[in-house]
Design an enzyme around this catalytic site. Structure first.
Site, PDB file in Angstrom:
ATOM      1  N   LYS A   1     -55.997 -21.670  47.935  1.00 28.45           N
ATOM      2  CA  LYS A   1     -54.981 -22.545  48.523  1.00 28.45           C
ATOM      3  C   LYS A   1     -55.344 -23.009  49.921  1.00 28.45           C
ATOM      4  O   LYS A   1     -55.018 -24.120  50.320  1.00 28.45           O
ATOM      5  CB  LYS A   1     -53.615 -21.844  48.540  1.00 28.45           C
ATOM      6  CG  LYS A   1     -52.984 -21.744  47.172  1.00 28.45           C
ATOM      7  CD  LYS A   1     -51.487 -21.519  47.278  1.00 28.45           C
ATOM      8  CE  LYS A   1     -50.865 -21.413  45.895  1.00 28.45           C
ATOM      9  NZ  LYS A   1     -49.448 -21.043  45.956  1.00 28.45           N
TER      10      LYS A   1
ATOM     11  N   LYS B   1     -56.671 -24.322  35.766  1.00 26.37           N
ATOM     12  CA  LYS B   1     -55.326 -23.899  35.403  1.00 26.37           C
ATOM     13  C   LYS B   1     -54.355 -25.080  35.453  1.00 26.37           C
ATOM     14  O   LYS B   1     -54.483 -25.928  36.338  1.00 26.37           O
ATOM     15  CB  LYS B   1     -54.931 -22.860  36.461  1.00 26.37           C
ATOM     16  CG  LYS B   1     -53.860 -21.919  36.105  1.00 26.37           C
ATOM     17  CD  LYS B   1     -53.682 -20.910  37.237  1.00 26.37           C
ATOM     18  CE  LYS B   1     -53.176 -21.563  38.500  1.00 26.37           C
ATOM     19  NZ  LYS B   1     -52.727 -20.651  39.534  1.00 26.37           N
TER      20      LYS B   1
ATOM     21  N   LYS C   1     -48.889 -27.234  39.346  1.00 28.92           N
ATOM     22  CA  LYS C   1     -48.002 -28.224  39.971  1.00 28.92           C
ATOM     23  C   LYS C   1     -48.760 -29.118  40.933  1.00 28.92           C
ATOM     24  O   LYS C   1     -48.362 -30.231  41.206  1.00 28.92           O
ATOM     25  CB  LYS C   1     -46.960 -27.510  40.843  1.00 28.92           C
ATOM     26  CG  LYS C   1     -45.968 -26.708  40.135  1.00 28.92           C
ATOM     27  CD  LYS C   1     -45.115 -25.921  41.144  1.00 28.92           C
ATOM     28  CE  LYS C   1     -44.375 -24.839  40.397  1.00 28.92           C
ATOM     29  NZ  LYS C   1     -43.623 -23.941  41.220  1.00 28.92           N
TER      30      LYS C   1
HETATM   31  P1  AMP Z   1     -45.723 -20.601  40.474  1.00 30.94           P
HETATM   32  O1  AMP Z   1     -45.573 -21.938  39.886  1.00 30.94           O
HETATM   33  O2  AMP Z   1     -47.053 -20.411  41.117  1.00 30.94           O
HETATM   34  O3  AMP Z   1     -44.564 -20.177  41.324  1.00 30.94           O
HETATM   35  O4  AMP Z   1     -45.758 -19.600  39.244  1.00 30.94           O
HETATM   36  C1  AMP Z   1     -44.607 -19.074  38.615  1.00 30.94           C
HETATM   37  C2  AMP Z   1     -44.996 -18.232  37.400  1.00 30.94           C
HETATM   38  O5  AMP Z   1     -45.638 -19.048  36.420  1.00 30.94           O
HETATM   39  C3  AMP Z   1     -45.971 -17.109  37.712  1.00 30.94           C
HETATM   40  O6  AMP Z   1     -45.640 -15.979  36.931  1.00 30.94           O
HETATM   41  C4  AMP Z   1     -47.297 -17.660  37.298  1.00 30.94           C
HETATM   42  O7  AMP Z   1     -48.222 -16.655  36.939  1.00 30.94           O
HETATM   43  C5  AMP Z   1     -46.910 -18.496  36.088  1.00 30.94           C
HETATM   44  N1  AMP Z   1     -47.862 -19.596  35.897  1.00 30.94           N
HETATM   45  C6  AMP Z   1     -48.137 -20.608  36.760  1.00 30.94           C
HETATM   46  N2  AMP Z   1     -49.072 -21.441  36.261  1.00 30.94           N
HETATM   47  C7  AMP Z   1     -49.409 -20.931  35.046  1.00 30.94           C
HETATM   48  C8  AMP Z   1     -50.324 -21.334  34.020  1.00 30.94           C
HETATM   49  N3  AMP Z   1     -51.071 -22.431  34.139  1.00 30.94           N
HETATM   50  N4  AMP Z   1     -50.406 -20.578  32.906  1.00 30.94           N
HETATM   51  C9  AMP Z   1     -49.642 -19.458  32.758  1.00 30.94           C
HETATM   52  N5  AMP Z   1     -48.766 -19.034  33.676  1.00 30.94           N
HETATM   53  C10 AMP Z   1     -48.637 -19.743  34.808  1.00 30.94           C
END
Ligand code: AMP
Ligand code: TRP
Length: 345
Positions: A115, A208, A211
């Site tokens: 990041k 991955k 967002k």
């Molecule tokens: P975040 O959007 O980073 O706040 O992630 C929220 C949750 O979604 C966390 O548990 C992440 O591990 C999961 N997550 C985010 N992106 C992915 C992805 N591409 N595949 C699987 N899980 C994800």
């Protein structure tokens, strides 16, 4: 002490939630709510770590993510749903853990490196400290199970290290206070399960789904309508071969592997079951079926999100009630932590 099983997890209210968030985390959270006491947080203090957020957009995002949680099936009566900044124990405990965690531990965190990118000197201190706040989120409730996507594994290992070092640093006080086995904070278990713990970008199977990807075609947002979902799946990158009949045939084919994994997760089955059905098919056939399945799973969630978002006062009420219940659990744990340290005079 045998810890009462308790689930904690959270997501950041920045931008749209996407299929990775849904399949990697939310679906699991909904399942666990049937068997465990669950606390699900909207981690708004984490949301300001990576970049400046417009206050009005942040306020809106907190409500949108709450709506997504509920629309995906979280029940605010069964589970505690709240936003992090309303429970001050998170920030206070994070400070204490700042004095437990070591610089060397944080220096190893790969998410910070990704990041912060090349311009590390210009990253916020909060971005660097992000995993310590995450440990505080979990340990403020002495949570034992943390359902997350694969990318959070390293942060959960750090959480365990912090818990263990705290238990060790204050072992005398912890023993005197009567915790027979010396454990004041539990060493939580990561719950990283199913065929979609790491959903990849639709444009590049080595990245991955995220967002922050500049290409909206790389992800399916939970707010996308049926046409958009269909178009994005149709445009998803694939290779020239058809679908294999065995899982081994997905090796070295990240895009194919990703689409099969997404199908399996949406259908609540395994990749091999999907290949039993579609092995030998062309991608055009498979993508049509995948789009139909994705629309049938996501459309009701999408409609419910819109319905809930039309009543922000109700969402605010749910969050206030969740914060009250979260505080009731976290405050005594924070007080006890302070007492062990000698901050209770
Ligand atoms: P975040 O959007 O980073 O706040 O992630 C929220 C949750 O979604 C966390 O548990 C992440 O591990 C999961 N997550 C985010 N992106 C992915 C992805 N591409 N595949 C699987 N899980 C994800
Ligand atoms: N770091 C997590 C993510 O980006 C979000 C998060 C913050 C979290 N605190 C948490 C997840 C506590 C689980 C438990 O996905």
């Amino acid at each position: 002490m045998a810890f009462t099983p308790r689930v904690f997890s959270g997501m950041q209210p920045t931008g749209n939630l996407h299929l990775g968030n849904y399949l990697g985390a939310l679906v699991r959270w909904v399942e666990m709510q049937e068997t465990h006491d669950c606390i699900y947080c909207i981690v708004d203090l984490h949301a300001i770590t990576a970049s400046w957020q417009d206050p009005n957009e942040l306020r809106q995002s907190i409500r949108d993510v709450t709506a997504a949680y509920i629309a995906a099936g979280l029940d605010p009566k069964k589970s505690i749903l709240f936003n992090q900044s309303k429970v001050s124990a998170h920030a206070e405990l994070a400070w204490i853990f700042n004095c437990t965690a070591r610089l060397g531990w944080l220096n190893r965190m790969t998410q910070f490196k990704e990041k912060a990118g090349k311009d590390k000197e210009n990253a916020s201190v909060g971005l660097y400290d992000y995993p310590v706040l995450m440990a505080a989120d979990i340990l403020a409730y002495r949570a034992t199970h943390v359902p997350v996507g694969d990318d959070q594994k390293q942060h959960l290992e750090l959480t365990r290290d912090i818990a263990q070092k705290f238990n060790n640093d204050y072992r005398t006080q912890i023993a005197e206070a009567g915790y027979a086995d010396g454990q004041f904070f539990p060493l939580c278990d990561p719950v990283i399960m199913g065929p979609a713990t790491r959903v990849m970008s639709l444009r590049d199977g080595s990245k991955k789904m995220s967002k922050s990807d500049v290409s909206d075609l790389s992800r399916i947002n939970m707010t996308d309508d049926a046409d958009t979902i269909g178009r994005k799946i149709q445009k998803a990158k694939t290779d020239a071969e058809g679908l294999p009949s065995e899982e081994a045939g997905l090796a070295g084919r990240p895009e194919a592997d990703n689409l099969v994994g997404i199908y399996a997760a949406l259908e609540n089955t395994t990749k091999i079951a999907v290949l039993n059905q579609y092995g030998g098919s062309q991608f055009s056939t498979f993508k049509k079926a995948l789009a139909e399945l994705a629309v049938s799973r996501l459309s009701p969630v999408n409609a419910e999100m819109r319905r809930l978002s039309a009543d922000p006062a109700e969402i605010d009420r749910i969050l206030a009630d969740g914060a009250r219940r979260a505080n009731e659990i976290a405050q005594p744990i924070l007080l006890e932590t302070k007492r062990l340290i000698g901050l209770d005079g």
